[in-house]
Design a protein around this motif. Sequence first.
Motif, PDB file in Angstrom:
ATOM      1  N   GLU A 175       0.811  -1.376   0.080  1.00 37.91           N
ATOM      2  CA  GLU A 175      -0.054   0.036  -0.157  1.00 37.91           C
ATOM      3  C   GLU A 175       0.799   1.372   0.164  1.00 37.91           C
ATOM      4  O   GLU A 175       0.553   2.390  -0.647  1.00 37.91           O
ATOM      5  N   LEU A 176       2.153   1.115   0.785  1.00 36.77           N
ATOM      6  CA  LEU A 176       2.886   2.350   0.821  1.00 36.77           C
ATOM      7  C   LEU A 176       3.796   2.499  -0.276  1.00 36.77           C
ATOM      8  O   LEU A 176       4.292   3.406  -0.665  1.00 36.77           O
ATOM      9  N   ALA A 177       3.915   1.502  -0.898  1.00 34.77           N
ATOM     10  CA  ALA A 177       4.916   1.304  -1.931  1.00 34.77           C
ATOM     11  C   ALA A 177       6.268   1.735  -1.350  1.00 34.77           C
ATOM     12  O   ALA A 177       7.292   2.169  -2.159  1.00 34.77           O
ATOM     13  N   SER A 178       6.659   1.384  -0.073  1.00 40.59           N
ATOM     14  CA  SER A 178       7.803   1.766   0.191  1.00 40.59           C
ATOM     15  C   SER A 178       8.337   0.911   1.671  1.00 40.59           C
ATOM     16  O   SER A 178       7.370   0.014   2.224  1.00 40.59           O
ATOM     17  N   GLY A 179       9.372   0.723   2.002  1.00 38.95           N
ATOM     18  CA  GLY A 179       9.682  -0.067   3.167  1.00 38.95           C
ATOM     19  C   GLY A 179      11.367  -0.199   3.342  1.00 38.95           C
ATOM     20  O   GLY A 179      12.140   0.128   2.350  1.00 38.95           O
ATOM     21  N   SER A 180      11.698  -0.883   4.653  1.00 37.62           N
ATOM     22  CA  SER A 180      13.106  -0.943   4.695  1.00 37.62           C
ATOM     23  C   SER A 180      13.583  -2.258   3.816  1.00 37.62           C
ATOM     24  O   SER A 180      12.727  -2.784   3.195  1.00 37.62           O
ATOM     25  N   CYS A 181      14.771  -2.489   3.771  1.00 37.62           N
ATOM     26  CA  CYS A 181      15.328  -3.598   2.958  1.00 37.62           C
ATOM     27  C   CYS A 181      14.737  -4.835   3.437  1.00 37.62           C
ATOM     28  O   CYS A 181      14.217  -5.720   2.780  1.00 37.62           O
ATOM     29  N   ARG A 182      14.550  -4.998   4.832  1.00 36.66           N
ATOM     30  CA  ARG A 182      14.029  -6.253   5.548  1.00 36.66           C
ATOM     31  C   ARG A 182      12.319  -6.254   4.981  1.00 36.66           C
ATOM     32  O   ARG A 182      11.577  -7.262   4.647  1.00 36.66           O
ATOM     33  N   ASP A 183      11.681  -5.239   4.904  1.00 36.36           N
ATOM     34  CA  ASP A 183      10.554  -5.043   4.484  1.00 36.36           C
ATOM     35  C   ASP A 183      10.103  -5.702   2.864  1.00 36.36           C
ATOM     36  O   ASP A 183       9.347  -6.344   2.748  1.00 36.36           O
ATOM     37  N   LEU A 184      11.184  -5.044   2.221  1.00 40.39           N
ATOM     38  CA  LEU A 184      10.737  -5.439   0.759  1.00 40.39           C
ATOM     39  C   LEU A 184      11.148  -6.733   0.684  1.00 40.39           C
ATOM     40  O   LEU A 184      10.798  -7.602  -0.517  1.00 40.39           O
ATOM     41  N   ALA A 185      12.260  -7.358   1.312  1.00 40.72           N
ATOM     42  CA  ALA A 185      12.660  -9.028   1.284  1.00 40.72           C
ATOM     43  C   ALA A 185      11.523  -9.703   1.676  1.00 40.72           C
ATOM     44  O   ALA A 185      11.173 -10.687   1.031  1.00 40.72           O
ATOM     45  N   VAL A 186      10.662  -9.198   2.728  1.00 40.16           N
ATOM     46  CA  VAL A 186       9.597 -10.379   3.154  1.00 40.16           C
ATOM     47  C   VAL A 186       8.578  -9.935   2.193  1.00 40.16           C
ATOM     48  O   VAL A 186       7.746 -11.108   1.819  1.00 40.16           O
ATOM     49  N   LEU A 187       8.146  -8.797   1.489  1.00 36.88           N
ATOM     50  CA  LEU A 187       7.298  -8.722   0.477  1.00 36.88           C
ATOM     51  C   LEU A 187       7.480  -9.764  -0.456  1.00 36.88           C
ATOM     52  O   LEU A 187       6.880 -10.511  -1.171  1.00 36.88           O
ATOM     53  N   MET A 188       8.937  -9.994  -1.016  1.00 35.40           N
ATOM     54  CA  MET A 188       9.176 -10.655  -2.105  1.00 35.40           C
ATOM     55  C   MET A 188       9.192 -12.224  -1.561  1.00 35.40           C
ATOM     56  O   MET A 188       8.599 -13.098  -2.618  1.00 35.40           O
ATOM     57  N   ILE A 189       9.549 -12.573  -0.566  1.00 39.64           N
ATOM     58  CA  ILE A 189       9.232 -13.715  -0.133  1.00 39.64           C
ATOM     59  C   ILE A 189       8.054 -14.373   0.040  1.00 39.64           C
ATOM     60  O   ILE A 189       7.790 -15.327  -0.492  1.00 39.64           O
ATOM     61  N   GLU A 190       6.952 -13.542   0.346  1.00 40.82           N
ATOM     62  CA  GLU A 190       5.515 -13.662   0.706  1.00 40.82           C
ATOM     63  C   GLU A 190       5.076 -14.010  -0.752  1.00 40.82           C
ATOM     64  O   GLU A 190       4.275 -14.865  -1.251  1.00 40.82           O
ATOM     65  N   ALA A 191       5.605 -13.189  -2.005  1.00 35.00           N
ATOM     66  CA  ALA A 191       4.923 -13.190  -3.203  1.00 35.00           C
ATOM     67  C   ALA A 191       5.551 -14.473  -3.760  1.00 35.00           C
ATOM     68  O   ALA A 191       4.614 -15.153  -4.625  1.00 35.00           O
ATOM     69  N   LEU A 192       6.784 -14.786  -3.636  1.00 36.62           N
ATOM     70  CA  LEU A 192       7.285 -16.017  -4.159  1.00 36.62           C
ATOM     71  C   LEU A 192       6.615 -17.300  -3.627  1.00 36.62           C
ATOM     72  O   LEU A 192       6.314 -18.261  -4.636  1.00 36.62           O
ATOM     73  N   ARG A 193       6.582 -17.361  -2.306  1.00 36.20           N
ATOM     74  CA  ARG A 193       5.834 -18.457  -1.713  1.00 36.20           C
ATOM     75  C   ARG A 193       4.367 -18.510  -2.202  1.00 36.20           C
ATOM     76  O   ARG A 193       3.914 -19.669  -2.272  1.00 36.20           O
ATOM     77  N   SER A 194       3.804 -17.693  -2.452  1.00 39.65           N
ATOM     78  CA  SER A 194       2.246 -17.545  -2.948  1.00 39.65           C
ATOM     79  C   SER A 194       2.083 -18.153  -4.300  1.00 39.65           C
ATOM     80  O   SER A 194       1.268 -18.657  -4.734  1.00 39.65           O
ATOM     81  N   LEU A 195       3.262 -18.242  -5.038  1.00 38.73           N
ATOM     82  CA  LEU A 195       3.589 -18.686  -6.428  1.00 38.73           C
ATOM     83  C   LEU A 195       4.253 -20.274  -6.295  1.00 38.73           C
ATOM     84  O   LEU A 195       4.296 -20.893  -7.332  1.00 38.73           O
ATOM     85  N   GLY A 196       4.335 -20.759  -5.032  1.00 36.06           N
ATOM     86  CA  GLY A 196       4.731 -22.062  -4.967  1.00 36.06           C
ATOM     87  C   GLY A 196       6.221 -22.320  -5.006  1.00 36.06           C
ATOM     88  O   GLY A 196       6.981 -23.316  -5.047  1.00 36.06           O
ATOM     89  N   ILE A 197       6.969 -20.950  -4.978  1.00 35.67           N
ATOM     90  CA  ILE A 197       8.486 -20.987  -5.115  1.00 35.67           C
ATOM     91  C   ILE A 197       9.218 -21.017  -3.552  1.00 35.67           C
ATOM     92  O   ILE A 197       8.752 -19.916  -2.716  1.00 35.67           O
ATOM     93  N   ALA A 198       9.970 -21.735  -3.290  1.00 38.78           N
ATOM     94  CA  ALA A 198      10.803 -21.754  -1.911  1.00 38.78           C
ATOM     95  C   ALA A 198      11.590 -20.428  -1.753  1.00 38.78           C
ATOM     96  O   ALA A 198      12.449 -20.179  -2.971  1.00 38.78           O
ATOM     97  N   ALA A 199      11.299 -19.699  -0.862  1.00 37.43           N
ATOM     98  CA  ALA A 199      12.103 -18.485  -0.632  1.00 37.43           C
ATOM     99  C   ALA A 199      12.509 -18.182   0.942  1.00 37.43           C
ATOM    100  O   ALA A 199      11.763 -18.776   1.764  1.00 37.43           O
ATOM    101  N   ARG A 200      13.673 -17.751   1.023  1.00 38.35           N
ATOM    102  CA  ARG A 200      13.999 -17.495   2.569  1.00 38.35           C
ATOM    103  C   ARG A 200      14.559 -16.127   2.519  1.00 38.35           C
ATOM    104  O   ARG A 200      15.287 -15.617   1.714  1.00 38.35           O
ATOM    105  N   PHE A 201      14.618 -15.629   3.947  1.00 37.90           N
ATOM    106  CA  PHE A 201      15.154 -14.402   4.502  1.00 37.90           C
ATOM    107  C   PHE A 201      16.585 -14.512   4.556  1.00 37.90           C
ATOM    108  O   PHE A 201      17.005 -15.368   5.279  1.00 37.90           O
ATOM    109  N   VAL A 202      17.242 -13.669   4.162  1.00 39.53           N
ATOM    110  CA  VAL A 202      18.808 -13.612   4.324  1.00 39.53           C
ATOM    111  C   VAL A 202      19.289 -12.181   5.052  1.00 39.53           C
ATOM    112  O   VAL A 202      18.761 -11.023   4.566  1.00 39.53           O
ATOM    113  N   SER A 203      20.014 -12.330   5.964  1.00 39.70           N
ATOM    114  CA  SER A 203      20.468 -11.208   6.669  1.00 39.70           C
ATOM    115  C   SER A 203      22.214 -10.891   6.547  1.00 39.70           C
ATOM    116  O   SER A 203      22.779 -12.210   6.568  1.00 39.70           O
TER     117      SER A 203
END
Length: 299
Positions: A175-203
């Motif tokens: 909704e905001l079209a903005s976030g920190s690096c960790r926020d953008l990472a979680v957005l992409m993880i959730e999007a990929l998982r919704s498509l059945g693609i395994a994704a994990r968070f990296v710090s």
Amino acid sequence: MPILTIRHVTTYHYRHPVSFGEHRMMLRPRDDDDQKVLESELAITPEPSQLTWKQDIFGNHVAIARFAERASELRFASTIRVDHAPAGFRAADIEDFARSHPFAYAAKDRPSLARFIAPLSPHPKLDRWAASFLRADGCTDMRELLVDMTQTIRRTFKHVARHEKGIQDPIRTLELASGSCRDLAVLMIEALRSLGIAARFVSGYLHLADDDDDRVTGGNTHAWIQAYVPGPGWVDFDPSSGMVGNQNLVRVAVVPEPREAIPLQGSWIGAASDHLAMKVAVKVTAAAEAGPGGGARVR
């Protein structure tokens, strides 16, 4: 291969000497095929009464410090040298059956990937956004999908420094079209998982030789993602910078959820007013490339 030196110092200041509870650290980079720790030094003041190291189930290095001494300052200084091998992501490396999405992971891989496919917070709006990267028939090229999503987030979302603890809800990030690096990472993880693609968070840490992008600062802690692609395996994608592959990225922790990769956390005992400040300084620099057989001791 370039040698990166990482200096990470965290200092807590208190009005009066306080007691310290257990502190958990994830500061030492992983030893993966494309990055090797050559030297690692961790200096803690006051000196802990006990310091133990272990590896968690994902192969991340975790240090636990316990203290007997009271102090008005607690300081953690980590110095790391890493032999880092930049690697990209080629379509030719993908197994034939996975070059087009959707596909099914091999039966032998599914048990170990299950926790990286389960959505963290499913939502129809997020599902629709993820589906926008597919063709009308629901299919697409696997490499194009991953690269397009990475670079679309970089291009259309604003990367901001957000100092609040925790992760912004992915719907809020949309909704905001903005976030920190960790926020953008979680957005992409959730999007990929919704498509059945395994994704994990990296710090880990980010190094930029030429800091010509004011949205991503070099020499800092950073967060991005890895997606599991049959053939190359876990591949790095940084939606904050649009980078595909591990160039300039040093992994410290890979986890299913961000809360499992906090660099430093612990407790202290004293009056609430005793806490004055926490200061963090991170510097990442590149040295000359390693020669044949180059290396140094690991302490």
